[in-house]
Design an enzyme around this catalytic site. Sequence first.
Site: not given
Ligand code: AGP
Length: 586
Positions: A2, A27, A74, A100-101, A463, A467, A470, A486, A581
């Site tokens: 959050c 966030r 969140w 937050n937490g 990677e 993307k 996500e 395989h 994020k």
């Molecule tokens: C990647 O696009 C995501 N936002 C997520 O997987 C991110 O890479 C991961 O949470 C790690 O975040 P950081 O690099 O801030 O530690």
Amino acid sequence: MCSIIAYAGQRVAAPMLVQGLKRMEYRGYDSVGLATISNKHILVKKGVGKVEEVNKSLGLEKMNGSVGIGHTRWATHGGVTDTNAHPHQNCKNDIAIVHNGIIDNYSELKKSLIARGHKFRSETDSEVIAHLLGDFLHKKYDIKKAMINITKKLKGTYAFVAVFDDGTVAGARFDEPLIVGISKDGYFVSSDVLGFIEHTDKAIFLDNDEFVILNDNGHAIFNFDGSKVKKQVTQIAWELADAEKGRFAHYTLKEINEQKHTIINALFSKDSKLDEFCDVVAGAKRVVLTGSGSSYNAALIAKQLFSKYAGIHCEAVISSEFQYASGLLDKDSVLIAISQSGETADLLQAVKIAKASEARILSIVNTPTSSLARTSDLFLGINCGPEIGVAATKSFTAQLALIYRITDILSGQKLCPNKSDVERAIGKVLNDTKNIANIAEKIKYIGNIYILGRGLHFPVAIEGALKLKELVYVHAEGLPAGELKHGPLALMDENTTVIMLNPDDETYSDTLSNVHEIKARGASVIGVSNVNSNKYDNWIKIPKAKDILYPILEVIPLQLLAYHTALKRESNPDYPRHLAKSVTVK
Ligand code: AGP
């Protein structure tokens, strides 16, 4: 995760709180709320939706008072509802809190509070904070004492801020970020400097086990045992402009385009700590890399580069798996932690475990004031500026570029990329948007997609798949092309789409055979390469370059493809569903 924000000062709080929440919305963005104080009365307004929507429907910005708190949520405990949105209040409504937490022991605390007559309104773990504070203050109205007592009771991770009807604001941090902003007309407390970057660049970063009290006497910071702490004021490097979208429709597109500068900055970084960083790596008996998500994918590439060019063999361990990998480190080992935010809970826990085994902690981070940077023995910044789009784009390529720089030093300058070649090549891939938008149109409704590559291209395949997961919410899988026969070959038929990472380097001919095998089963292939092939149904051309640069040049089109496909499916690339994020809870 959050976002939390608070203001106490001479100005009207609500408009600044709303603006701050908008900047931190990456966030968490399922619900929003504010509480402000005027005439010793706490007014709370909150609702489900994004800041803009809730502000419009409830008029958050119009709330009176020069003291207030705000929150974007969140959800972890309790559904996405108006009642579960923050702020939460105690029974007498003379306290409001935002959190937050995760409070791990909230249910037993809640039970004992209910037994003492407290009435709960939400399903959240956070609400116990308001009732506990109320309980302590009921006995004796001493906010400092109440903060000392509550931090003894709470178990879990938290950053919370409370506002009291006498206008006092108090906030505490344990394993979640909390920052005090000092402006000429008042104080801010926030989860992120972006919350108050518009008003001041002077900040105090709270460490774990610290709380702050803001009242008419100004600000005071204490350890959880109540002892006063003298803290340094830090000048924030980031500018407001860095956190604006500018001419771009989305932060994600802006950040993808910023790569023509951010990659060069990291690739030719002049960081004074670089040599020391490399000496520590070269001198270590064992090197372990760790990260989450995109940062872990960067660690996989570092592992290959350090081994291939510098003869340094290392492990790459996903941060959330680190706790199960015992005996990995000792005092002669080095942990290299990679993170954009520097606040990822899984990664900070891995660092804690590594510290406990006396390993040295090196980190590669984007946020120089983050918990990771401050807890590391030595950190290097990738310096790509604030990254707001939830999907990592410029931070990933800047991590790669800095890893190239480190490998170049460790290998005695075996890589030495040419600056103008790199600039030209990146410019070319960023301009191929028309072709990529056409391909996005073709793939916008597919259910499954596979990205294949060999060697350094395999982590890039993972990677790229991340993307697409996500931003497009599609089942995407990154696979080592050599594994095709395989098992995964069984997935190939006329309904399957495959993206093949196949520039003409040492992997070219083997990967092209895989293309033939896949085409033989009727699947459609999108080739990402500097060389076209009549086996590709679609070709994403990347410029001819030094082999070492292909991972950077091929991931950018994958970022653009995910972005354009998200647009075609009318989802917001900046705020993908269910994500945030920086993942500050485990
Ligand atoms: C990647 O696009 C995501 N936002 C997520 O997987 C991110 O890479 C991961 O949470 C790690 O975040 P950081 O690099 O801030 O530690």
